[in-house]
Design a protein around this motif. Structure first.
Motif, short mmCIF file in Angstrom:
data_model
loop_
_atom_site.label_atom_id
_atom_site.label_comp_id
_atom_site.label_asym_id
_atom_site.label_seq_id
_atom_site.Cartn_x
_atom_site.Cartn_y
_atom_site.Cartn_z
N CYS A 175 3.64 6.42 6.02
CA CYS A 175 2.39 6.09 6.69
C CYS A 175 1.66 7.38 7.04
CB CYS A 175 2.63 5.23 7.94
SG CYS A 175 3.69 6.00 9.17
N CYS A 211 3.82 2.53 13.17
CA CYS A 211 3.14 3.25 12.09
C CYS A 211 1.73 2.71 11.91
CB CYS A 211 3.89 3.11 10.78
SG CYS A 211 5.52 3.87 10.77
N VAL A 240 0.43 2.07 5.32
CA VAL A 240 1.86 1.80 5.47
C VAL A 240 2.43 1.30 4.15
CG1 VAL A 240 3.58 0.37 6.63
CG2 VAL A 240 1.65 1.30 7.92
#
Length: 323
Positions: free
Chosen positions: A209, A227, A231
């Protein structure tokens, strides 16, 4: 030629005095400067001037619980011999309580209590190991506070929540570290923030990420990571992508949102939320749209003969898919 061990004591730059308190109307008590702990430096050789001293040969710098060693060091100080800056080169080693660090070069900002390391620097405490191009460590604080460029960080993960055995007893807790690389990381006692090309490797999971925040327990174990931005995660032959994700370390569950999509060898899934458990072949999808790839025709089957091959299907949205 006989070499002598020299020890020099300096006063660290004073801490800024607190504001004067008013007494007897408008009268104020004159502030009294509060000096920091002295800096002691020992070496085999010493040469110096009014503003700078150069130490060489088995150099050891101590201040409170901090011990810094190197081959050669230059100390800068003010007129009253207040040390403001220490520059070390050659086999730099630092120890402060349970924390250690090493590198080839170091600069110690005495008033700020910040040690900057370069030259393949590494640092660690009982739960964290740091590597990078350059790192800055905060000294004199109870926790491990750091900032690392081009970082590779190994963190102790919270124990996995394993299912009970058939005997009814809890399975032994598995402790598997997580390795995280990023362009930069800033860490404190409660969390670490990773930015730029973040890559997490934990068990069979690889998670990527743009930015990630890892949260710690009081014992400095990672329990959760958040995150954001591009991603992407893979686990064996499965993959998932989206804009946001939360990784729950003890359970191994990755929850992806923000137009998430998941795939395995034969299936593509879309929805509002995708859950993938590390080491488990199943997906859980909210508001699911599932696309199943066509089966490969059997060898030797002529065109137009035999049952028709299956075609991609798109079931109605909603529900859970477990391939």
């Amino acid at each position: 030629m006989i070499e002598y061990l020299l020890t020099a004591f300096f006063v660290a730059q004073p801490v800024a005095p607190a504001a004067a308190s008013a007494v007897s109307g408008n009268a104020a008590q004159a502030p009294v400067p509060r000096l920091r702990d002295p800096v002691a430096i020992s070496s085999k050789r010493l040469s110096g001037s009014r503003e700078r001293a150069v130490f060489s040969g088995d150099v050891v710098v101590t201040q409170k619980a901090l011990e810094l060693r190197c081959d050669e060091m230059a100390a800068s100080y003010t007129g009253p011999r207040e040390v403001t800056r220490v520059e070390c080169t050659g086999q730099v080693r630092m120890v402060e309580g349970p924390r250690t660090a090493q590198g080839e070069r170091a600069v110690f900002d005495v008033p700020a209590g910040v040690l900057s390391l370069s030259g393949s620097p590494e640092a660690s405490d009982p739960t964290t190991r740091l590597r990078g191009a350059e790192m800055r460590l905060k000294t004199g604080v109870p926790g491990f506070e750091y900032e690392v460029d081009e970082a590779v960080v190994t963190l102790e993960a919270a124990p996995l929540s394993l299912p009970r055995k058939s005997s009814g007893k809890d399975a032994p807790a598995a402790r598997l570290p997580a390795e995280v690389s990023a362009r930069k990381v800033v860490g404190s006692r409660s969390q670490s923030v990773f930015t730029g090309d973040v890559v997490v490797k934990h068990r069979t999971l690889e998670l990527r990420c743009d930015k990630m925040v890892a949260y710690y327990t009081a014992s400095q174990q990672v329990t959760r990571a958040e995150c954001v931005g591009h991603v992407r995660a893979t686990d064996a032959d499965r993959s998932v992508k989206g804009e946001r994700a939360e990784f729950r370390v003890p359970t191994g569950v990755l929850v992806v949102t923000g137009n998430p999509e998941a795939r395995d060898a034969t299936t593509r899934l879309r929805g509002s939320e995708v859950r993938m458990t590390v080491g488990n072949a199943n997906f859980e999808v909210k508001d699911a749209v599932v696309t199943v790839e066509s089966a490969t025709p059997l060898p030797g089957r002529e065109a137009g003969k035999g049952p028709p091959a299956s075609t991609p299907s798109n079931p109605p949205s909603g529900g859970t898919r477990s391939p």
